[in-house]
Enzyme design. Structure first.
Site, PDB file in Angstrom:
ATOM      1  N   ASP A 195       1.583   4.755   2.266  1.00  0.00           N
ATOM      2  CA  ASP A 195       1.304   5.277   3.711  1.00  0.00           C
ATOM      3  C   ASP A 195       1.659   6.844   3.676  1.00  0.00           C
ATOM      4  OD1 ASP A 195       0.354   2.597   5.083  1.00  0.00           O
ATOM      5  OD2 ASP A 195       2.768   2.309   4.391  1.00  0.00           O
ATOM      6  N   ASP A 252       1.068  -0.973   0.047  1.00  0.00           N
ATOM      7  CA  ASP A 252      -0.059   0.023   0.141  1.00  0.00           C
ATOM      8  C   ASP A 252       1.017   1.421  -0.084  1.00  0.00           C
ATOM      9  OD1 ASP A 252       1.281   0.223   2.435  1.00  0.00           O
ATOM     10  OD2 ASP A 252      -0.810   0.177   3.842  1.00  0.00           O
ATOM     11  N   ASP A 291      -3.309   4.405   2.655  1.00  0.00           N
ATOM     12  CA  ASP A 291      -3.572   4.914   4.170  1.00  0.00           C
ATOM     13  C   ASP A 291      -2.942   6.315   4.365  1.00  0.00           C
ATOM     14  OD1 ASP A 291      -4.449   2.334   4.574  1.00  0.00           O
ATOM     15  OD2 ASP A 291      -2.629   1.771   5.644  1.00  0.00           O
TER      16      ASP A 291
HETATM   17  N1  DCT Z   1       2.554   0.166  12.255  1.00  0.00           N
HETATM   18  C1  DCT Z   1       2.125   0.763  13.329  1.00  0.00           C
HETATM   19  N2  DCT Z   1       1.440  -0.008  14.030  1.00  0.00           N
HETATM   20  C2  DCT Z   1       0.764  -1.137  13.875  1.00  0.00           C
HETATM   21  C3  DCT Z   1       1.429  -1.782  12.663  1.00  0.00           C
HETATM   22  C4  DCT Z   1       2.150  -0.933  11.991  1.00  0.00           C
HETATM   23  O1  DCT Z   1       2.531   1.832  13.661  1.00  0.00           O
HETATM   24  N3  DCT Z   1       0.075  -1.559  14.709  1.00  0.00           N
HETATM   25  C5  DCT Z   1       3.608   1.057  11.399  1.00  0.00           C
HETATM   26  C6  DCT Z   1       4.573  -0.030  10.820  1.00  0.00           C
HETATM   27  C7  DCT Z   1       4.790   0.329   9.337  1.00  0.00           C
HETATM   28  C8  DCT Z   1       3.835   1.481   9.009  1.00  0.00           C
HETATM   29  O2  DCT Z   1       2.764   1.249  10.243  1.00  0.00           O
HETATM   30  C9  DCT Z   1       3.045   1.047   7.848  1.00  0.00           C
HETATM   31  O3  DCT Z   1       2.413  -0.333   7.736  1.00  0.00           O
HETATM   32  P1  DCT Z   1       2.438  -1.189   6.541  1.00  0.00           P
HETATM   33  O4  DCT Z   1       1.846  -0.608   5.191  1.00  0.00           O
HETATM   34  O5  DCT Z   1       1.476  -2.595   6.748  1.00  0.00           O
HETATM   35  O6  DCT Z   1       4.027  -1.524   6.268  1.00  0.00           O
HETATM   36  P2  DCT Z   1       5.018  -1.269   5.413  1.00  0.00           P
HETATM   37  O7  DCT Z   1       6.306  -1.321   5.888  1.00  0.00           O
HETATM   38  O8  DCT Z   1       4.578   0.041   4.722  1.00  0.00           O
HETATM   39  O9  DCT Z   1       4.842  -2.597   4.314  1.00  0.00           O
HETATM   40  P3  DCT Z   1       4.670  -2.433   2.946  1.00  0.00           P
HETATM   41  O10 DCT Z   1       5.806  -2.045   2.137  1.00  0.00           O
HETATM   42  O11 DCT Z   1       4.030  -3.642   2.636  1.00  0.00           O
HETATM   43  O12 DCT Z   1       3.398  -1.572   2.805  1.00  0.00           O
HETATM   44 MG    MG Z   2       3.049   0.186   3.496  1.00  0.00          MG
END
Ligand code: DCT
Ligand code: MG
Length: 501
Positions: free
Chosen positions: A338, A336, A425
């Site tokens: 962020d 995704d 997000d």
């Molecule tokens: N995070 C957080 N609280 C959580 C879980 C995750 O603050 N309970 C943080 C850690 C990474 C960030 O949010 C974004 O989450 P993801 O999009 O799921 O992770 P990503 O590292 O960006 O992985 P991807 O590259 O697959 O999107």
């Molecule tokens: Mg992400």
């Protein structure tokens, strides 16, 4: 239309007919002098970009003189670029903007030098390059049990081992066996930080967080090339089915397990089973499965960023958009995109995300949205639950991204359409919480977990996405930047690209 043509033009690496850049003619923006770094960019592309900029009235200096205000580099990681810049012996380097090519391309598009934003910076690494490749038996080789004390880049020297351990971790996650799941994740994370590949079982003796089960798996791989335990999981019907079901947006291990127990094995079976009630998120997950199960590229993430930036700026011109998550850690692909949105001034972010969502909807590019109002309350801090989501105003979206909006992508149709659904997000913390939110949303999840564990066990502090609380003095510790938080914790600063734990 013009934007696509220009950006695809900018993407073309070779312009062989152009051997030297146009000389400087009219200068429209006297306050900005650009220097393009040739290293990694190449001479012909540099000439091309120089001519392009000069034709738009930008002043481009061929030399890295003290007149330069904006240094622009392409594909140069900070840990390579900065030592090179420092070797050039320029006096006022610290006053210059050291920027990624995105600032340049955006400015070309705008036809004027855009204000510099944090997302454009190529930040100076606080500790210089990647660790030396030290063999694991060297006395220098000490590895912390905490991911926040290790520097973990995307260059994983032990991928075969970490992939195997993560399969086991995921399998335990599916049966909600949290202890073993975290044990394998922690072990994989330690191996990801190593500057060299492990070669034999004696190498792992002095590494932390590697339990007997992990050691057995590694030993199998060293001796037989694979681990029978991992192979077993990979061919296990339950694991394979849960993996497919949980790949749908909105479907967690519990739901996946329920469907599996009903005898369902394939995604089509779920959509045809009338006894299954899907919630709104899952409906959207199935509807856009083909697109959102594909990785999102960096170029796509940046394109989404431009759309959000434009919309959010019409709500408040001072809004800052920061790309977080995996892309901030240097990943080329993610599941995704962020973003953190902040507006200076107390409470100025109120209403921001609903306004963004409305605008996406009226542009016809909103495919799904789940908005969560802020429940942030400083008096309820700090929270001990890491897994709990933070309390900031946020939304989980699926947006329609047109091919023509993505740099370097053909505008043509694929499968009869000219767009792709992308998961996005957005989080809008109050400005004074920015540093904590940024640190929390930059991940990786394992890095965050260990930051909190370290704060709690080693410092008697509590850290979450909102605040850092010192239990010894009963005070909240203030932070404007991520560096401030590391300093409060007595940790060396770890750059985002070193947080791929
Ligand atoms: N995070 C957080 N609280 C959580 C879980 C995750 O603050 N309970 C943080 C850690 C990474 C960030 O949010 C974004 O989450 P993801 O999009 O799921 O992770 P990503 O590292 O960006 O992985 P991807 O590259 O697959 O999107
Ligand atoms: Mg992400």
């Amino acid at each position: 239309m013009f934007q696509t043509t220009l950006s695809s033009l900018l993407r073309k690496r070779r312009q062989p007919e152009l051997t030297c850049a146009q000389p400087q003619k009219e200068m429209k923006f006297g306050e900005v002098t650009v220097y393009l770094v040739e290293r990694r960019m190449g001479k012909s592309r540099r000439n091309f970009l120089t001519s392009l900029a000069r034709s738009k009235g930008f002043c481009v200096d061929n030399n890295l003189s003290s007149n330069v205000t904006h240094i622009v580099a392409e594909d140069n990681p900070a840990h390579e670029l900065w030592p090179w810049l420092q070797e050039q012996g320029i006096e006022n380097l610290s006053k210059m903007n050291v920027l990624d090519i995105t600032w340049f391309t955006q400015s070309m598009r705008a036809g004027r030098p855009l204000p510099v934003e944090t997302e454009h910076w190529i930040q100076k690494p606080s500790v210089q390059p990647e660790p030396e490749a030290v063999p694991p038996d060297s006395p220098w080789f000490t590895v912390s049990q905490y991911a926040c004390k290790r520097r973990t880049t995307l260059h994983n020297h032990n991928k075969i081992l970490t992939d195997a351990l993560e399969v086991l971790a995921e399998n335990y996650e599916f049966i909600e066996s949290i202890g073993p799941c975290l044990g394998f994740r922690r072990a994989a994370s330690v191996l990801k930080s190593l500057p060299v590949p492990l070669r034999n079982i004696s190498d792992i003796e002095r590494l932390p967080c590697l339990g007997p089960e992990t050691k057995a798996v590694i030993q199998d791989i060293f001796e037989c090339g694979s681990s029978s335990k991992v192979e077993e999981v990979l061919t296990d019907e339950r694991y394979r089915t849960l993996k497919i079901f949980t790949s749908v947006f909105g479907v967690g291990p519990k739901t996946a397990e329920k469907w599996y127990r009903k005898g369902l094995r394939r995604l089509e079976q779920i959509t045809f089973d009338t006894s299954i009630h899907l919630n709104r998120m899952q409906v959207a997950g199935f509807q856009h499965y083909k697109d959102i199960s594909k990785p999102v590229s960096k170029a796509e993430a940046e394109a989404v960023g431009r759309i959000i930036k434009e919309i959010a700026s019409s709500f408040n011109g001072d809004v800052t958009i920061t790309l977080t998550g995996g892309f901030r850690r240097g990943k080329e692909f993610g599941h995704d995109v962020d973003f953190l949105l902040t507006v200076p001034g107390h409470g100025k972010e109120d209403g921001l995300l609903p306004a963004v969502i409305d605008q996406l909807r009226s542009q016809g590019i909103l495919l799904y949205s789940d908005f969560q109002e802020s429940t942030f309350d400083l008096s309820k801090l700090p929270s001990c639950r890491f897994e709990a989501m933070d309390h900031f105003q946020k939304c989980f979206l699926i947006v329609k991204l047109k091919n023509e909006q993505v740099d370097g992508q053909q505008a043509e149709q694929t499968c009869g359409r000219d767009w792709k659904a992308v998961r996005v997000d957005l989080v809008a913390p109050p400005a004074e919480r920015y540093a904590f939110a940024l640190l929390g949303w930059s991940g990786s999840t394992q890095f965050e977990r260990d930051l909190r564990r370290f704060a709690r066990l080693e410092r008697n502090m509590m850290l979450d996405n909102h605040a850092l609380f010192d239990k010894t003095t009963n005070t909240f510790l203030q932070a404007k930047t991520e560096e401030d938080i590391f300093t409060h914790l007595g940790l060396d600063y770890i750059e985002p690209w070193q947080r791929n734990a």
